[in-house]
Design a protein around this motif. Sequence first.
Motif, PDB file in Angstrom:
ATOM      1  N   ARG A 228      13.353  89.992  34.116  1.00 16.77           N
ATOM      2  CA  ARG A 228      12.526  91.138  34.491  1.00 16.77           C
ATOM      3  C   ARG A 228      11.439  90.474  35.967  1.00 16.77           C
ATOM      4  O   ARG A 228      11.703  91.163  37.265  1.00 16.77           O
ATOM      5  CB  ARG A 228      11.873  92.076  33.988  1.00 16.77           C
ATOM      6  CG  ARG A 228      10.804  92.337  34.234  1.00 16.77           C
ATOM      7  CD  ARG A 228      11.422  93.692  34.555  1.00 16.77           C
ATOM      8  NE  ARG A 228      10.644  94.627  35.554  1.00 16.77           N
ATOM      9  CZ  ARG A 228      10.008  94.608  36.674  1.00 16.77           C
ATOM     10  NH1 ARG A 228      10.450  93.372  37.483  1.00 16.77           N
ATOM     11  NH2 ARG A 228       9.079  95.603  37.304  1.00 16.77           N
ATOM     12  N   LEU A 229      11.570  89.548  36.316  1.00 17.46           N
ATOM     13  CA  LEU A 229      10.273  88.906  37.359  1.00 17.46           C
ATOM     14  C   LEU A 229      11.220  88.437  38.405  1.00 17.46           C
ATOM     15  O   LEU A 229      10.635  87.749  38.957  1.00 17.46           O
ATOM     16  CB  LEU A 229       9.828  88.114  36.779  1.00 17.46           C
ATOM     17  CG  LEU A 229       8.417  88.591  35.674  1.00 17.46           C
ATOM     18  CD1 LEU A 229       7.234  87.415  35.214  1.00 17.46           C
ATOM     19  CD2 LEU A 229       7.573  89.418  36.061  1.00 17.46           C
ATOM     20  N   ASP A 230      12.523  88.056  37.656  1.00 12.29           N
ATOM     21  CA  ASP A 230      13.587  86.636  39.082  1.00 12.29           C
ATOM     22  C   ASP A 230      12.089  85.765  38.962  1.00 12.29           C
ATOM     23  O   ASP A 230      12.107  85.699  40.234  1.00 12.29           O
ATOM     24  CB  ASP A 230      13.241  88.061  39.875  1.00 12.29           C
ATOM     25  CG  ASP A 230      14.342  86.751  41.135  1.00 12.29           C
ATOM     26  OD1 ASP A 230      15.647  85.986  40.476  1.00 12.29           O
ATOM     27  OD2 ASP A 230      13.816  86.312  42.572  1.00 12.29           O
ATOM     28  N   ASP A 337      14.605  85.901  45.023  1.00  7.91           N
ATOM     29  CA  ASP A 337      15.545  84.630  45.494  1.00  7.91           C
ATOM     30  C   ASP A 337      15.180  84.031  44.174  1.00  7.91           C
ATOM     31  O   ASP A 337      14.954  82.410  44.222  1.00  7.91           O
ATOM     32  CB  ASP A 337      14.285  84.289  46.846  1.00  7.91           C
ATOM     33  CG  ASP A 337      13.351  83.909  46.148  1.00  7.91           C
ATOM     34  OD1 ASP A 337      12.540  84.585  45.588  1.00  7.91           O
ATOM     35  OD2 ASP A 337      12.940  82.726  47.499  1.00  7.91           O
ATOM     36  N   GLY A 338      15.002  84.384  43.090  1.00  8.56           N
ATOM     37  CA  GLY A 338      14.385  82.846  41.607  1.00  8.56           C
ATOM     38  C   GLY A 338      15.450  82.149  41.548  1.00  8.56           C
ATOM     39  O   GLY A 338      15.333  80.932  41.261  1.00  8.56           O
ATOM     40  N   ALA A 339      16.863  82.917  41.312  1.00  3.44           N
ATOM     41  CA  ALA A 339      17.870  81.862  40.724  1.00  3.44           C
ATOM     42  C   ALA A 339      18.169  80.986  42.200  1.00  3.44           C
ATOM     43  O   ALA A 339      18.073  79.444  41.547  1.00  3.44           O
ATOM     44  CB  ALA A 339      19.069  82.959  41.001  1.00  3.44           C
ATOM     45  N   GLU A 340      18.283  81.600  43.270  1.00  2.00           N
ATOM     46  CA  GLU A 340      18.151  80.578  44.236  1.00  2.00           C
ATOM     47  C   GLU A 340      16.855  79.209  44.443  1.00  2.00           C
ATOM     48  O   GLU A 340      16.597  77.709  44.865  1.00  2.00           O
ATOM     49  CB  GLU A 340      18.196  80.969  45.923  1.00  2.00           C
ATOM     50  CG  GLU A 340      17.995  79.989  46.785  1.00  2.00           C
ATOM     51  CD  GLU A 340      19.483  79.669  46.818  1.00  2.00           C
ATOM     52  OE1 GLU A 340      19.879  78.046  48.049  1.00  2.00           O
ATOM     53  OE2 GLU A 340      20.781  79.316  45.572  1.00  2.00           O
ATOM     54  N   ARG A 341      15.974  79.542  44.090  1.00  2.00           N
ATOM     55  CA  ARG A 341      14.785  79.010  44.174  1.00  2.00           C
ATOM     56  C   ARG A 341      14.811  77.825  42.851  1.00  2.00           C
ATOM     57  O   ARG A 341      14.436  76.400  43.147  1.00  2.00           O
ATOM     58  CB  ARG A 341      13.451  79.224  44.272  1.00  2.00           C
ATOM     59  CG  ARG A 341      12.233  79.657  44.651  1.00  2.00           C
ATOM     60  CD  ARG A 341      10.947  80.442  45.168  1.00  2.00           C
ATOM     61  NE  ARG A 341      11.101  81.836  43.748  1.00  2.00           N
ATOM     62  CZ  ARG A 341      10.740  81.809  43.483  1.00  2.00           C
ATOM     63  NH1 ARG A 341       8.960  81.059  42.786  1.00  2.00           N
ATOM     64  NH2 ARG A 341      10.137  83.415  42.409  1.00  2.00           N
ATOM     65  N   ALA A 342      15.138  78.086  41.832  1.00  2.00           N
ATOM     66  CA  ALA A 342      15.739  77.199  40.397  1.00  2.00           C
ATOM     67  C   ALA A 342      16.845  76.238  41.315  1.00  2.00           C
ATOM     68  O   ALA A 342      16.538  74.869  40.430  1.00  2.00           O
ATOM     69  CB  ALA A 342      15.757  77.672  39.432  1.00  2.00           C
TER      70      ALA A 342
END
Length: 540
Positions: A228-230, A337-342
């Motif tokens: 939800r927050l990415d 961009d949460g997944a990319e940051r991870a």
Amino acid sequence: MMNIGEALVQQLQDRDVSVVFGIPGVHTVELYRGLSASTIRHVTPRHEQGAGFMADGYARVSGKPGVAFVITGPGLTNTLTPMAQARADSVPMLVISGVNDRPDLGRGLGHLHELPNQLALTQNLALYARQITSGEDLVPALAHAFNLFENCRGGPVHIEIPIDVMPMSHSETGGQPETDVTAAKTPQADVDVIKAAADRLNAGRKPIILAGGGARWCDVEITKLAERLDAPVVLTANARGLLHAHPLCVPASPSLGAVRQMIREADVILALGSELGPTDYDVYSDGQLPDLNNLIRVDISSDQLARHSSSLLIHDRVEIVVPALLSRLGQSSTAGDGAERARLTRQACLAEIGPDMRAQLALLDTLRDTLPNAIMVGDSTQPIYAGNLYYDHDRPGGWFNAATGFGALGYAIPASIGASLAAPTETIVCITGDGGAQFTLPELMTAVDEKLPILFLVWNNRGYQEIETSMMAAGVDVVGCDPTPPDFSLIAAACGIPFSRCEMSAQALREAIERSGSLTGPVMVEIEMPKSSSTKAGGK
């Protein structure tokens, strides 16, 4: 009417205790009265330290307090190390001991197992320590102990019963709590605080979540919250297994520079059940952890919440707070961009830990993929150090070890036994070094007695090579780091345990596990490392 020993067993059974770990002695005979007629299973370790570590492993897997019965004097002092480990890692543990007759206490008369003041040894270590002085004391003492386990951060509790008190009649109705003891209240977060936290999280453009051991029972809800927050989710060692293989998962130590960079760039941080301690956040003792700006902290312990500066404090269980936040945030996903940051952080972490550690991670990945959904219990040894830096386990709560917090050697063998008794149908993998294993090798026979399906994996580099490396780096002549290990094949044979030996490679390990066949009882596999003072991939 029952005596206190019989009443104790009945009270434990009524409180859903199904296993106790202990070594009986002449000072605790009455504590065992009624045990054989109860539903409680008694497991006999070979040393009281083993009893404590077994109780620890049992508690971590079952979620219930681990219980140990120990004798007066040396039995209790042998259990102090496991109690300290439990205190450091917030593990609920109930230690019940005997003590000498009340008229003799503190007089120095030379009685067997006599201590100047046994209760004082545990009062500064335990969450609560109490001596039972009459039949009316038992129920209030146990009630307070289990109230602490239910409503507070986990830790050890010690109850001692003098030998002359054990045979006394027990009153079913009598007893009041100690006047200086206040029952712990169930924590409950304020609705307005939850709303304020949700508003801050909604406003964040680069949020992250820091998940600690207090979050390990909340995998589904934390996954929903992260989506939800990415928000990338950074897992401390005791939170590994959450969000396995998820694009937002960062199964890496906050001591790594890449994780710290992501923390530095975050505009809102949600810390769930993490003490933010240096064994997770500053393992290299470089003091370079960035400020945790706009920190929202959730913890069951009010004392813990007060130990770090935070923008917003939520005093409640993670499993209560996360669903409450979700209800405030709504269920729609936020693109970002949460997944990319991870992904970039994971990639940088793997590069940062270097080739030696990556080689050990390959072994851990092989274990996970060959024995899916296993519970991995570790000692202070190099593969565990590597995994605590970076490892993505496939089971919430299925990765824990003694290499954080108190850091007691000899933990893994007995703790894996406790874990197996808590989850008898599951595969347990015990990862120990040749040095650490020698602290508690006799406990292997407890696994044999109980016919437990445990894979004992011994990382053998013939010494304390991690310490040797540290001494060399400090310019100190290496002394005391080369204790000769036993022949583990003969140890296994003496215990009647199937044994296999392999070199350090993923394929060799997989083949060794396959040679062991289905785990219907304990099995030992030794990974043999070359002894070299220049090798940095060794451990205890």
